[in-house]
Design an enzyme around this catalytic site. Structure first.
Site, mmCIF file in Angstrom:
data_model
loop_
_atom_site.group_PDB
_atom_site.id
_atom_site.type_symbol
_atom_site.label_atom_id
_atom_site.label_comp_id
_atom_site.label_asym_id
_atom_site.label_seq_id
_atom_site.Cartn_x
_atom_site.Cartn_y
_atom_site.Cartn_z
ATOM 1 N N TYR A 1 -5.867 -39.346 108.687
ATOM 2 C CA TYR A 1 -6.180 -40.558 109.097
ATOM 3 C C TYR A 1 -4.908 -41.393 108.227
ATOM 4 O O TYR A 1 -5.437 -42.438 107.562
ATOM 5 C CB TYR A 1 -7.617 -41.141 108.558
ATOM 6 C CG TYR A 1 -8.103 -42.453 108.957
ATOM 7 C CD1 TYR A 1 -8.153 -42.743 110.277
ATOM 8 C CD2 TYR A 1 -8.595 -43.417 108.210
ATOM 9 C CE1 TYR A 1 -8.487 -44.159 110.632
ATOM 10 C CE2 TYR A 1 -9.247 -44.720 108.451
ATOM 11 C CZ TYR A 1 -9.010 -45.022 109.778
ATOM 12 O OH TYR A 1 -9.686 -46.296 110.120
ATOM 13 N N HIS B 1 -2.487 -47.950 111.848
ATOM 14 C CA HIS B 1 -3.902 -47.514 112.655
ATOM 15 C C HIS B 1 -5.148 -47.910 111.707
ATOM 16 O O HIS B 1 -6.129 -48.872 112.187
ATOM 17 C CB HIS B 1 -3.790 -46.236 113.026
ATOM 18 C CG HIS B 1 -5.116 -45.637 113.554
ATOM 19 N ND1 HIS B 1 -5.731 -46.127 114.728
ATOM 20 C CD2 HIS B 1 -6.208 -44.888 113.149
ATOM 21 C CE1 HIS B 1 -6.737 -45.467 114.824
ATOM 22 N NE2 HIS B 1 -7.251 -44.757 113.878
ATOM 23 N N ARG C 1 -14.631 -54.041 110.523
ATOM 24 C CA ARG C 1 -15.329 -54.555 109.094
ATOM 25 C C ARG C 1 -14.850 -55.863 108.784
ATOM 26 O O ARG C 1 -15.361 -56.744 109.574
ATOM 27 C CB ARG C 1 -14.893 -53.205 108.246
ATOM 28 C CG ARG C 1 -15.614 -52.204 108.234
ATOM 29 C CD ARG C 1 -15.522 -51.474 106.801
ATOM 30 N NE ARG C 1 -13.976 -51.019 106.575
ATOM 31 C CZ ARG C 1 -13.517 -50.016 107.307
ATOM 32 N NH1 ARG C 1 -13.929 -49.095 107.943
ATOM 33 N NH2 ARG C 1 -11.948 -49.811 106.993
ATOM 34 N N GLU D 1 -5.721 -40.333 121.339
ATOM 35 C CA GLU D 1 -5.435 -40.698 120.036
ATOM 36 C C GLU D 1 -4.073 -40.236 119.946
ATOM 37 O O GLU D 1 -3.760 -38.916 120.062
ATOM 38 C CB GLU D 1 -6.419 -40.351 118.929
ATOM 39 C CG GLU D 1 -7.484 -41.110 118.685
ATOM 40 C CD GLU D 1 -8.426 -40.689 117.517
ATOM 41 O OE1 GLU D 1 -8.120 -39.741 116.883
ATOM 42 O OE2 GLU D 1 -9.153 -41.822 117.127
ATOM 43 N N ASP E 1 -5.867 -36.261 120.318
ATOM 44 C CA ASP E 1 -6.995 -36.286 119.712
ATOM 45 C C ASP E 1 -8.052 -37.016 120.692
ATOM 46 O O ASP E 1 -8.469 -38.070 120.114
ATOM 47 C CB ASP E 1 -6.916 -36.500 118.352
ATOM 48 C CG ASP E 1 -8.300 -35.862 117.671
ATOM 49 O OD1 ASP E 1 -8.868 -35.022 118.017
ATOM 50 O OD2 ASP E 1 -8.752 -36.453 116.393
ATOM 51 N N GLN F 1 -18.866 -42.194 119.031
ATOM 52 C CA GLN F 1 -18.512 -42.383 117.765
ATOM 53 C C GLN F 1 -19.173 -43.386 116.871
ATOM 54 O O GLN F 1 -19.623 -43.263 115.924
ATOM 55 C CB GLN F 1 -16.745 -42.576 117.753
ATOM 56 C CG GLN F 1 -16.232 -42.644 116.282
ATOM 57 C CD GLN F 1 -14.658 -42.972 116.390
ATOM 58 O OE1 GLN F 1 -14.165 -42.878 117.511
ATOM 59 N NE2 GLN F 1 -14.154 -42.805 115.221
HETATM 60 CA CA CA Z 1 -7.849 -38.380 115.307
#
Ligand code: CA
Length: 423
Positions: free
Chosen positions: A136, A141, A150, A207, A241, A248
């Protein structure tokens, strides 16, 4: 002998200027034809060089490689021979394809046997993937996602600039480009509902990622330093991905991604060696605060790989939706591998480590529909007049990537797949 990365090199095989596979690339893949079993090949222009036949006919005799390495369903056994062998083979193939070398150039009979048009062969999964890890590591991103879900003022969680965040993914559902799949189903909880519901995902996303292939196994208990990491990396591939955002959102607390991520991940068929990518190293983000000593590195370790994503609706032309670059990674591959193994976790040849979604700083460089459409609030216009917030049924998503410098283009080909309606 001219070094395999020399920009002046020309092949006797004609290669178009916009082709990903000039003599400076020589990526590895696995292919078969109607009459042949799976075997190792190298892409050159719009053709593939059959290494099994090339070896059998004596053109690779200097390397003394058993032909079972090449008449193989996967590259893993070849990769296990080690970096000096990968280098020697790539150099030998470069010499054989060099316009100044008559060995194969003037042997039409041999050429007809060892060269096939890529359009006439079937490209197969190039590696047997044992384990797959997804990082990540793109700061743009992570900032976008943190802002959306958030708090814009604290978009990055406190650990983000101290370690390359990642999770263990699923290897069994990694599929080769061209393998279509059905829209996944699962549990979601609509915002206004009391209870979760079951059905096809409504928010299917891509992704844009790049993955590296482990080229050297390590022992349990052993760590790989940032300085040694390059020796343990065989090459890179494009990686989509696929993600189901609504699944999710409901499932990920508290342990992270699960069924929203493990139904399919698409890779491009050719593994571009790290050696072929070396000329395209570039500077990365300045890492502030300073990282812990085991994550420190020196020199330019990012890679300038231009990345593009297109969506092609059924029976329509494709629309480019994203232009990003692998250079926007905050954490480098070397840091990812050093972090992954710092606790003694062993890695194996063929393991895949994906970058995480690669977004750049500008809105058209965001690497997912979640960001491009800003959670569905800014639909994207397709060339056929339709709009997309996420990926629709029968859409084909195509990822492409290439480096370009000194009139040399070293590319990856395509990672593409069509989303079929849910079963
Ligand atoms: Ca990913």
């Amino acid at each position: 002998m001219i070094k395999a990365n020399d920009p002046q090199l020309k092949s006797w095989i004609e290669v178009a200027s916009n082709c990903d596979f000039p003599i400076q690339n020589l990526p590895f893949g696995i292919f078969k034809t109607q009459s042949s079993s799976p075997r190792v090949g190298i892409a050159i222009g719009d053709q593939v060089l059959d290494l099994a036949l090339l070896n059998k006919m004596g053109f690779l005799n200097n390397l003394k490689i058993d032909n079972s390495i090449f008449t193989n369903q996967y590259l893993n056994d070849f990769i296990a021979l080690g970096k000096p062998t990968w280098r020697a083979l790539r150099q030998r193939v470069s010499d054989l394809l060099n316009a100044d070398n008559a060995e194969l150039r003037d042997n039409k009979e041999a050429q007809q046997k060892v060269l096939q048009y890529i359009s006439n062969v079937q490209l197969l999964m190039p590696i047997r993937v044992g384990d797959y890890t997804d990082f990540y590591s793109s700061i743009d991103h992570a900032t976008n996602v943190g802002t959306m879900f958030r708090d814009p003022a604290n978009a990055l969680l406190p650990n983000w600039k101290h370690l390359p965040v990642g999770y263990h993914g699923r290897a069994s559902s990694i599929i080769i480009s061209g393998t279509n799949f059905h829209r996944p189903k699962g549990q979601t909880k609509p915002a206004d509902a009391e209870q979760p519901v079951f059905g096809p995902t409504k928010l299917l996303d891509f992704e844009l990622e790049v993955a590296f292939v482990i080229g050297k196994s390590s022992e349990l208990g052993q760590s790989i330093s940032t300085a040694d990491a390059d020796d343990a990396i065989f090459g890179l591939t494009l990686f989509n991905d696929w993600s189901a955002r609504d699944i999710q959102t409901w499932e990920y607390v508290p342990l992270g991604p699960f069924l929203a991520k493990n139904f399919a991940s698409t890779i491009s068929p050719w593994i571009v060696t790290l050696d072929a990518l070396e000329p395209f190293r570039t500077e990365g983000y300045k890492q502030e605060p300073k990282v812990l000593p085991y994550l420190e590195y020196s020199g330019d370790r990012n890679l300038d790989i231009r990345l593009e994503v297109s969506i092609q609706p059924e029976n329509s032309e494709e629309t480019g939706v994203c232009h990003s670059n692998y250079k926007y990674m905050y954490w480098t591959m070397e840091q990812q591998l050093a972090h992954h193994t710092v606790n003694g976790c062993n890695v194996n040849i063929g393991d895949l480590m994906a970058s995480g979604t690669i977004s750049g700083p500008t809105p058209n460089s965001f690497g997912s529909m979640l960001e491009l459409s800003w959670r569905g609030t800014k639909p994207l216009k397709m060339k056929d007049g339709s709009e997309r917030k996420f990926v629709n049924d029968n859409d084909t998503v195509i990822m492409r990537g290439y480096c370009q410098k000194d009139n040399v283009r070293v590319g990856f080909g395509e990672a593409k797949a069509k989303v079929l309606p849910a079963l």
